[in-house]
Structure formats: structure tokens, C-alpha cells
Scaffold this motif. Sequence first.
Motif, PDB file in Angstrom:
ATOM      1  N   PHE A   1       0.808  -1.215   0.000  1.00 29.56           N
ATOM      2  CA  PHE A   1       0.000   0.000   0.000  1.00 29.56           C
ATOM      3  C   PHE A   1       0.848   1.276   0.000  1.00 29.56           C
ATOM      4  CE2 PHE A   1      -2.288  -3.367   2.192  1.00 29.56           C
ATOM      5  CZ  PHE A   1      -3.403  -3.496   1.376  1.00 29.56           C
ATOM      6  N   LEU A   2       1.842   1.287  -0.895  1.00 27.81           N
ATOM      7  CA  LEU A   2       2.654   2.489  -1.108  1.00 27.81           C
ATOM      8  C   LEU A   2       3.420   2.928   0.149  1.00 27.81           C
ATOM      9  CD1 LEU A   2       0.198   4.566  -3.312  1.00 27.81           C
ATOM     10  CD2 LEU A   2       2.218   3.301  -4.066  1.00 27.81           C
ATOM     11  N   CYS A   3       3.923   1.927   0.913  1.00 27.91           N
ATOM     12  CA  CYS A   3       4.720   2.258   2.095  1.00 27.91           C
ATOM     13  C   CYS A   3       6.064   2.832   1.658  1.00 27.91           C
ATOM     14  CB  CYS A   3       4.970   1.003   2.942  1.00 27.91           C
ATOM     15  SG  CYS A   3       3.449   0.332   3.664  1.00 27.91           S
ATOM     16  N   PRO A   4       6.678   3.759   2.446  1.00 32.88           N
ATOM     17  CA  PRO A   4       7.955   4.359   2.075  1.00 32.88           C
ATOM     18  C   PRO A   4       9.102   3.375   2.204  1.00 32.88           C
ATOM     19  CG  PRO A   4       7.303   5.082   4.257  1.00 32.88           C
ATOM     20  CD  PRO A   4       6.132   4.320   3.710  1.00 32.88           C
ATOM     21  N   LEU A   5      10.215   3.697   1.515  1.00 32.87           N
ATOM     22  CA  LEU A   5      11.404   2.859   1.543  1.00 32.87           C
ATOM     23  C   LEU A   5      12.382   3.365   2.595  1.00 32.87           C
ATOM     24  CD1 LEU A   5      12.062   2.503  -2.284  1.00 32.87           C
ATOM     25  CD2 LEU A   5      11.041   0.829  -0.763  1.00 32.87           C
ATOM     26  N   TRP A   6      13.122   2.408   3.222  1.00 29.63           N
ATOM     27  CA  TRP A   6      14.208   2.735   4.133  1.00 29.63           C
ATOM     28  C   TRP A   6      15.495   2.145   3.588  1.00 29.63           C
ATOM     29  CZ3 TRP A   6       9.375   3.074   5.856  1.00 29.63           C
ATOM     30  CH2 TRP A   6       9.093   4.012   6.861  1.00 29.63           C
TER      31      TRP A   6
ATOM     32  N   GLN B   1      18.835  -0.246   3.487  1.00 33.23           N
ATOM     33  CA  GLN B   1      19.038  -1.638   3.855  1.00 33.23           C
ATOM     34  C   GLN B   1      19.742  -1.760   5.203  1.00 33.23           C
ATOM     35  OE1 GLN B   1      21.089  -2.989   0.420  1.00 33.23           O
ATOM     36  NE2 GLN B   1      19.244  -3.182  -0.809  1.00 33.23           N
ATOM     37  N   GLU B   2      20.529  -0.769   5.588  1.00 35.28           N
ATOM     38  CA  GLU B   2      21.246  -0.865   6.851  1.00 35.28           C
ATOM     39  C   GLU B   2      20.296  -0.809   8.050  1.00 35.28           C
ATOM     40  OE1 GLU B   2      22.196   0.764   4.238  1.00 35.28           O
ATOM     41  OE2 GLU B   2      24.094  -0.252   3.800  1.00 35.28           O
ATOM     42  N   ASP B   3      19.070  -0.262   7.876  1.00 37.71           N
ATOM     43  CA  ASP B   3      18.140  -0.151   9.000  1.00 37.71           C
ATOM     44  C   ASP B   3      17.790  -1.501   9.590  1.00 37.71           C
ATOM     45  OD1 ASP B   3      16.279   2.608   7.537  1.00 37.71           O
ATOM     46  OD2 ASP B   3      18.099   2.593   8.752  1.00 37.71           O
ATOM     47  N   ILE B   4      17.881  -2.565   8.805  1.00 36.61           N
ATOM     48  CA  ILE B   4      17.494  -3.879   9.304  1.00 36.61           C
ATOM     49  C   ILE B   4      18.679  -4.828   9.386  1.00 36.61           C
ATOM     50  CG2 ILE B   4      15.055  -3.786   8.657  1.00 36.61           C
ATOM     51  CD1 ILE B   4      15.850  -5.150   6.077  1.00 36.61           C
ATOM     52  N   SER B   5      19.881  -4.293   9.176  1.00 42.51           N
ATOM     53  CA  SER B   5      21.116  -5.039   9.427  1.00 42.51           C
ATOM     54  C   SER B   5      21.199  -6.338   8.637  1.00 42.51           C
ATOM     55  CB  SER B   5      21.245  -5.358  10.938  1.00 42.51           C
ATOM     56  OG  SER B   5      21.216  -4.167  11.686  1.00 42.51           O
ATOM     57  N   LEU B   6      20.825  -6.305   7.374  1.00 45.04           N
ATOM     58  CA  LEU B   6      21.051  -7.460   6.518  1.00 45.04           C
ATOM     59  C   LEU B   6      22.445  -7.337   5.933  1.00 45.04           C
ATOM     60  CD1 LEU B   6      19.860 -10.026   5.197  1.00 45.04           C
ATOM     61  CD2 LEU B   6      19.304  -8.596   3.226  1.00 45.04           C
ATOM     62  N   ALA B   7      23.328  -8.210   6.334  1.00 46.18           N
ATOM     63  CA  ALA B   7      24.722  -8.136   5.911  1.00 46.18           C
ATOM     64  C   ALA B   7      24.985  -9.139   4.803  1.00 46.18           C
ATOM     65  CB  ALA B   7      25.637  -8.419   7.100  1.00 46.18           C
ATOM     66  N   PRO B   8      25.973  -8.878   3.957  1.00 49.13           N
ATOM     67  CA  PRO B   8      26.371  -9.885   2.971  1.00 49.13           C
ATOM     68  C   PRO B   8      26.787 -11.174   3.669  1.00 49.13           C
ATOM     69  CG  PRO B   8      27.395  -7.766   2.495  1.00 49.13           C
ATOM     70  CD  PRO B   8      26.770  -7.636   3.857  1.00 49.13           C
ATOM     71  N   GLY B   9      26.608 -12.293   2.988  1.00 49.12           N
ATOM     72  CA  GLY B   9      26.998 -13.569   3.570  1.00 49.12           C
ATOM     73  C   GLY B   9      26.067 -14.690   3.177  1.00 49.12           C
TER      74      GLY B   9
ATOM     75  N   ASP C   1       9.129  -0.464   4.723  1.00 52.32           N
ATOM     76  CA  ASP C   1       8.494  -0.360   6.030  1.00 52.32           C
ATOM     77  C   ASP C   1       9.141  -1.309   7.040  1.00 52.32           C
ATOM     78  OD1 ASP C   1       6.798   0.617   7.922  1.00 52.32           O
ATOM     79  OD2 ASP C   1       5.098  -0.641   7.356  1.00 52.32           O
ATOM     80  N   SER C   2      10.479  -1.305   7.078  1.00 47.14           N
ATOM     81  CA  SER C   2      11.259  -2.136   7.991  1.00 47.14           C
ATOM     82  C   SER C   2      11.078  -3.629   7.749  1.00 47.14           C
ATOM     83  CB  SER C   2      10.919  -1.811   9.461  1.00 47.14           C
ATOM     84  OG  SER C   2      11.252  -0.472   9.734  1.00 47.14           O
ATOM     85  N   ARG C   3      10.643  -3.979   6.547  1.00 39.80           N
ATOM     86  CA  ARG C   3      10.530  -5.391   6.175  1.00 39.80           C
ATOM     87  C   ARG C   3      11.450  -5.656   4.988  1.00 39.80           C
ATOM     88  NH1 ARG C   3       4.677  -7.405   5.025  1.00 39.80           N
ATOM     89  NH2 ARG C   3       5.596  -9.388   5.645  1.00 39.80           N
ATOM     90  N   LEU C   4      11.946  -6.877   4.912  1.00 34.89           N
ATOM     91  CA  LEU C   4      12.756  -7.290   3.774  1.00 34.89           C
ATOM     92  C   LEU C   4      11.858  -7.802   2.657  1.00 34.89           C
ATOM     93  CD1 LEU C   4      15.833  -9.331   5.060  1.00 34.89           C
ATOM     94  CD2 LEU C   4      15.847  -7.181   3.806  1.00 34.89           C
ATOM     95  N   LEU C   5      12.222  -7.449   1.431  1.00 32.68           N
ATOM     96  CA  LEU C   5      11.584  -8.004   0.249  1.00 32.68           C
ATOM     97  C   LEU C   5      12.667  -8.590  -0.638  1.00 32.68           C
ATOM     98  CD1 LEU C   5       9.293  -8.454  -1.837  1.00 32.68           C
ATOM     99  CD2 LEU C   5       9.793  -6.166  -2.694  1.00 32.68           C
ATOM    100  N   PHE C   6      12.623  -9.903  -0.867  1.00 38.28           N
ATOM    101  CA  PHE C   6      13.471 -10.547  -1.850  1.00 38.28           C
ATOM    102  C   PHE C   6      12.609 -10.869  -3.058  1.00 38.28           C
ATOM    103  CE2 PHE C   6      15.913 -12.743   1.841  1.00 38.28           C
ATOM    104  CZ  PHE C   6      16.491 -11.526   2.182  1.00 38.28           C
ATOM    105  N   THR C   7      13.086 -10.500  -4.238  1.00 41.84           N
ATOM    106  CA  THR C   7      12.371 -10.804  -5.469  1.00 41.84           C
ATOM    107  C   THR C   7      13.185 -11.787  -6.292  1.00 41.84           C
ATOM    108  OG1 THR C   7      11.461  -8.566  -5.475  1.00 41.84           O
ATOM    109  CG2 THR C   7      11.264  -9.825  -7.510  1.00 41.84           C
ATOM    110  N   GLU C   8      12.577 -12.923  -6.626  1.00 40.88           N
ATOM    111  CA  GLU C   8      13.248 -13.952  -7.408  1.00 40.88           C
ATOM    112  C   GLU C   8      13.073 -13.696  -8.909  1.00 40.88           C
ATOM    113  OE1 GLU C   8      12.761 -18.038  -4.812  1.00 40.88           O
ATOM    114  OE2 GLU C   8      11.069 -17.353  -6.004  1.00 40.88           O
TER     115      GLU C   8
END
Length: 408
Positions: A14-19, A21-29, A74-81
Motif C-alpha cells: 500500500f505504497l509504504c515508504p522505503l528505508w 538496507q542498513e536499517d534492518i542489518s542485513l549483511a552480505p553472507g 516499512d522495515s521489512r525485507l523483500l526478496f524478489t526472485e
Amino acid sequence: MRILVLVFLPMYFFLCPLWSQEDISLAPGEYSGWLEDIYPLHFTFTRDSSGELTGMVHFPLTSDSLFVAVDVIDSRLLFTEFDENARIVGFYFLDKKEGFWEGSWRNSDGDVALKVYLKKEQGNSDKDHSISAADNKWLEVYNVVGPPGENRLTVFRQSGWSVSGTYTTGGDRSTRIYLRGECLDIDCRKMGLLSQLTTDDFYLELSREGTDSQITFFYPEREEEFRVTKEKEFGAHVIYGFNKFFVFDAVVPDFNPLVNSILEEQTARWIAKAIRALERGSSSGNNYLDEKFSHRNYIWTEIAEVNDLFISGYMEWINDSESEKMKSFVYDLHKNKFFWDSDLSGMGLISPASVNDLNPKKGVFLVVKGGWQYISPLDPINGRSYHFVDMENRIREIPRPFRKWFTN
């Protein structure tokens, strides 16, 4: 690719704003996890030349991989395949928990949804280890302390987060209530189960917290809490059948090598039939092979009775949400012999007079103390029906070597 993702997002957020990637601490690995707590998957994330996270998702069961784009909404991760032709295959929507990520996977049309969770690997990782790590299934038998009579609860964690159960109340005549539910936390230390088609409807929550294990019954107008003690526990293992487009799973309780081998053999036969049917369907022009997980096959194994004389239950092959095949069984602990329902019928143990208005071709009869338990196939709308056939006054109809099974 990123433009396609952003066009699709409003339908889900529903058109939530973007933050960032560092806000949710997803690190490479390296990250590993499971779909429906049954299908292992493995992610590898790196940063591209612009500093954005990109990655690959690998499926150990099928040995295929897909490209993954990463966004935070909105502080959620989205992975798109994406596949190799840049077509969207599916989406992962994940929330950060303590030590892991939890959410759902949806296909490109949004009509298939599966639970998913993953966690970051520590140190050296092995992509194939997640297959064995998915075997976190078990069967446990509890004694419910407090109510009059012998009250026992059998719970079996099996496909996905699903849990089946049988609650047996004591007294002059035992009553069995069949339960369905799911785990309430990632480790399944707590679970909720709902009674199935009983006159005394209730919902129960079981807490498996060591010495403080307890069970709470929620009735329409009251609730009761009791302590439980574990009487028996068995492990279980997952069996997979798969090719590039198809996954079939079953969870088999580890009672002993004899029972395991027989249940595994039946599982293998049904898997082979399902794969042959899939191959015939693809040659006839069906195009669902392009949709990952759009069709699911699995075996639901339910244990109705675990006592000092025998173990009884049934296996059911579920094709999507409908029943394909059913077989019931009983394992005689004293004689170390395994019987399918067809064996019992051939020995004259299932009397036609016991059927009444029930059609055994559309369901199965299980051996339980005191009689036969009829269970209908799974109906996608109506669920199941249950009918107990009391043999207390007809015990002489049972061949003498097997009468002890039916003594209440």
C-alpha cells in the motif's frame, strides 16, 4: 529488474515508504532456512558495484538457483526472485526476529503463499547441511495430570508447522478426540490444537517447556489448566521426492527399523506414481510446471494410538488439498508384526457388519482400544468425518489372537 519490483510493491504494501538496507542489518553472507519448515533453501548475498545487496537463492532438493533482488519496505525485507530470462518467479516478505527472519513466500500471481524463515550462517557454511537440519520432526505422548481417569495426549509435528494430535479421556469408556493445529513459535515449544468434529468443542495450547510442561483447555465458557508429563517420545525423519519442478514430502515417525522400512516403501511407491502423473500431465500440454510450488504433494501420517500393545495410524497422500490415497496400519509390539488394513480385512478382522452406513472405500478403519475408528478422506471444504465402532459387545467376532487389541 528493479523497476518491475517497484511496480508490483503497492499491491502488497500500500505504497509504504522505503528505508535503507542498513536499517534492518542485513549483511552480505550466507543464509539458510526453510519453506513451510520442510523445503530447505540457501541464500548468498553480496554487494554489487553500486553498493546494493544482490544475491542468489539455491534449492538443495532440486539443485536449481534463482537471482534475488533485495529491497527494504516499512522495515521489512523483500526478496524478489528472477529466472535467467529476468521473469519474476516469486517474492519473499520477511520480518526481523531475534536471531532469524520470518515471513512468507508468494508466487508471482500472489495466489500461493508459504511460510518461510531463515538465519545467517556462522563460520564455514555448507549448502547441503540444511537438508538434514529440516528433520526437526517428532512424536510425543503425554499423560495429563489432574482430570479423573487416564488422560493422554499424543502430538505429532510433521509437514510444515502442522501438528496433529489425539486426546484420549479416561473413565469407564475412553473417548478419542482428534486434533489439528500448528506450532506457535519457531522451535515448536508451544502449539495450539483445535478439536475436530466433537460434541464438546475446545481449543488447547500445549507448552513443552521441560519440567514446567502444561496444557490449557479453552472451552466456549471456561478454561482449564493441567500439568503434563511426557511418557514416550520418538524422533521422525523427512522423505523427499523431487525433480526440477516437483517436490513430494512425507514425515515418518521413528518407531523402529521394521515400521520405518514399511512406511518408507509405501511413501516411495506413492512418490513414483505422483512423478509419473506429473510427467504425463506435462506431455499433454499442462503449463503449471512453470509455476514453482503451484502444486503440492505430501503424505499426512496420523498416529491414533500408542500403547503397550500396539501402535496404529494411517497414511494419506494429499494432492494439493484433496485426498488421493489412504492406508491404515497397526503394529503389534509383542509379536513385532506390521499389518496394513488390507491384511486385516483378509484375516476377517474388519467385519462388514461394522461398516453400517460407512463406505470403507472412501476412508479407512483404524484399530484402537475398544473398537474400530473410521476416518474419512480429507475434503477441501468439509474436512474429515470420524465414527467410532464399539466392539465391546462383539468381541467374539474378533479372532482370538487379536482380541487383546480391542479390549478397552
